[in-house]
Write an enzyme that holds these catalytic residues in place. Structure first.
Site, mmCIF file in Angstrom:
data_model
loop_
_atom_site.group_PDB
_atom_site.id
_atom_site.type_symbol
_atom_site.label_atom_id
_atom_site.label_comp_id
_atom_site.label_asym_id
_atom_site.label_seq_id
_atom_site.Cartn_x
_atom_site.Cartn_y
_atom_site.Cartn_z
ATOM 1 N N LYS A 51 1.081 -1.104 0.185
ATOM 2 C CA LYS A 51 0.007 0.032 0.203
ATOM 3 C C LYS A 51 0.775 1.299 -0.089
ATOM 4 C CE LYS A 51 -3.568 2.362 2.512
ATOM 5 N NZ LYS A 51 -4.610 2.414 3.716
ATOM 6 N N ARG A 58 -10.672 9.839 1.647
ATOM 7 C CA ARG A 58 -10.674 10.633 3.223
ATOM 8 C C ARG A 58 -11.732 11.640 3.370
ATOM 9 N NH1 ARG A 58 -4.116 10.812 3.226
ATOM 10 N NH2 ARG A 58 -4.075 8.597 3.035
ATOM 11 N N LYS A 88 1.310 9.937 5.685
ATOM 12 C CA LYS A 88 1.539 8.401 6.195
ATOM 13 C C LYS A 88 2.777 7.830 5.552
ATOM 14 C CE LYS A 88 -3.585 7.965 6.973
ATOM 15 N NZ LYS A 88 -4.690 7.072 6.650
ATOM 16 N N GLU A 99 7.449 -6.721 0.939
ATOM 17 C CA GLU A 99 6.344 -6.748 1.796
ATOM 18 C C GLU A 99 5.264 -7.959 1.493
ATOM 19 O OE1 GLU A 99 5.409 -4.990 4.149
ATOM 20 O OE2 GLU A 99 6.149 -2.870 4.065
ATOM 21 N N LYS A 145 -2.400 -1.393 -3.680
ATOM 22 C CA LYS A 145 -3.059 -0.420 -4.035
ATOM 23 C C LYS A 145 -2.356 0.930 -3.674
ATOM 24 C CE LYS A 145 -6.072 2.035 -0.524
ATOM 25 N NZ LYS A 145 -6.656 1.933 0.830
ATOM 26 N N SER A 182 -10.421 5.727 -4.723
ATOM 27 C CA SER A 182 -11.362 6.636 -4.901
ATOM 28 C C SER A 182 -10.795 7.770 -5.829
ATOM 29 C CB SER A 182 -11.493 7.281 -3.333
ATOM 30 O OG SER A 182 -10.408 7.969 -3.008
ATOM 31 N N TYR A 203 -15.237 1.035 -6.848
ATOM 32 C CA TYR A 203 -16.487 1.777 -6.576
ATOM 33 C C TYR A 203 -17.310 1.521 -7.694
ATOM 34 C CZ TYR A 203 -13.638 3.648 -2.853
ATOM 35 O OH TYR A 203 -12.964 3.597 -1.614
HETATM 36 N N1 LIG Z 1 -8.277 1.477 3.347
HETATM 37 C C1 LIG Z 1 -9.096 1.645 2.560
HETATM 38 C C2 LIG Z 1 -8.426 3.121 1.711
HETATM 39 O O1 LIG Z 1 -7.804 3.794 2.103
HETATM 40 C C3 LIG Z 1 -9.312 3.342 0.397
HETATM 41 C C4 LIG Z 1 -8.754 4.335 -0.139
HETATM 42 C C5 LIG Z 1 -9.619 4.775 -1.328
HETATM 43 O O2 LIG Z 1 -10.448 4.436 -2.029
HETATM 44 O O3 LIG Z 1 -9.070 6.002 -1.794
HETATM 45 MG MG LIG Z 2 4.291 -4.980 5.615
#
Ligand SMILES: NCC(=O)CCC(=O)O
Ligand SMILES: [Mg+2]
Length: 359
Positions: free
Chosen positions: A228, A238, A251, A267, A282, A308, A347
């Site tokens: 991620k 967010r 982050k 990872e 992701k 998103s 989505y």
């Molecule tokens: N842990 C889930 C997310 O951070 C989703 C992020 C997104 O759809 O932008």
């Molecule tokens: Mg890890």
């Protein structure tokens, strides 16, 4: 065969040439080889297609909020809404009917329920747990994916707990893992089928596996957000959760640097060694190279999250008349399959499933 006839043969004038041994003896070259032959008709295109998108490949992320009989639009994700738990079954019904295998639940925690430790994540009656019980009752055949991370629950918006250390305030790895483990068990008890740790703490997959097993949840699956990235593409999410205003800093001390690819292999290897059943990359579209590498190296169920910001980009362009929404959506989803993903969190899932059913 004289020079003229050879020239005609090269130009494709097959009517005047019975046999052209020179051409046949030129393996892999034009004009013997014409890549367009297989593209000429829809039926051959279908026959030679290397990958396909099906409804079985889709997981739909859904936002749940407090309140009664209400639904609010997510401004930065036109077409997506937050729904109250009492409306959740109705909201998910179309996805269930379309045969979407699983939904992923995300809570909009009210500001007053947030604290620095993310305590609400451990509440057996928090939004996710209530949503899970409601959906298990309404659609027992639909898989439930529960995100494990503290960001929807913390006042500072981080995925773990912050501790003062010798190098300053910091998202503390091991203290965070202790909370995440309890969050995971809390969700499993409410009926979540797939624990999806999205926090990027080291060692959390193994710790969660041990805790689930100790509590008897031996078949609760773990889909780890293994690679991620610290990405700008999470912005609209967010906003949807109301964690954007909350987030202090960034982050980058736990999510991955977008510059790195080899690190993603480590990872993934670690999460698999710790017991992950499925791994995820992701965001999605900007990271298809990572999906491909994971797939080729590990041969394990691999997922991608079309986040998103990706949804927002396609939707915004389509709403401006700059892109064909349906075609861009289907092409983007197919690209995940081509890259090697077994499935996609998107989505667009119900919309894509509806189109696939029409085919
Ligand atoms: N842990 C889930 C997310 O951070 C989703 C992020 C997104 O759809 O932008
Ligand atoms: Mg890890």
């Amino acid at each position: 065969m004289n020079a003229d006839r050879r020239r005609d043969a090269a130009a494709g004038d097959i009517g005047r040439v019975e046999f052209a041994p020179e051409a046949a003896a030129t393996p892999g070259a034009y004009p013997t080889v014409r890549m367009r032959r297989n593209r000429r008709d829809a039926w051959t295109r279908r026959l030679v297609a290397e990958t396909a998108l099906t409804t079985d490949d889709l997981i739909w992320p859904v936002f749940v909020m407090e309140g009664r009989d209400a639904e609010t639009p997510v401004a930065s994700m036109p077409g997506q809404v937050r729904v109250t738990v009492d409306r959740l079954a109705k909201h998910v019904e179309k996805a269930a009917e379309l045969g979407i295998p699983a939904v992923a639940l995300f809570p909009v925690t009210p500001a007053e329920a947030k604290d620095a430790e993310g305590t609400e994540a451990l509440n057996p009656d928090n939004l996710i747990c209530r949503a899970a019980r409601e959906l298990k009752r309404a659609f027992p055949e639909v898989g439930l994916v529960g995100d494990v991370a503290l960001d929807p629950y913390t006042s500072h918006g981080h995925d773990g707990v912050i501790r003062d250390t010798r190098v300053g305030a910091y998202v503390h790895n091991d203290d965070s893992v202790s909370v995440l483990v309890r969050q995971a068990v809390n969700q499993a008890e409410a009926g979540i089928d797939v624990i999806a740790p999205s926090d990027m703490m080291d060692g959390r997959v193994g710790a969660i596996r041990r805790a689930l097993d100790a509590e008897g949840f031996i078949d609760t699956r773990i889909m780890s957000y293994a690679a991620k990235y610290a990405s700008a593409f999470y912005g609209p999410f967010r906003e949807a959760l109301g964690s954007a205003q909350a987030l202090v800093g960034d982050k980058k001390t736990y999510q991955m640097d977008p510059a790195n690819s080899d690190e993603a292999m480590r990872e993934v290897a670690l999460d698999l060694a710790e017991g992950a059943d499925m791994v995820m990359v992701k965001p999605g579209m900007p990271y298809l190279d990572i999906v491909r590498r994971v797939r080729e190296r590990f041969d394990v169920p691999t997922f991608a999250y079309q986040v998103s910001g990706e949804y927002a980009m396609i939707t915004a362009a389509a709403n401006n008349g700059w892109l064909d929404r349906e075609r861009a959506m289907m092409e983007s989803l197919l690209a995940f399959k081509r890259a090697g993903a077994n499935g996609v969190l998107s989505y667009f899932a119900p919309e894509a499933a509806r189109l696939l059913r029409g085919r």
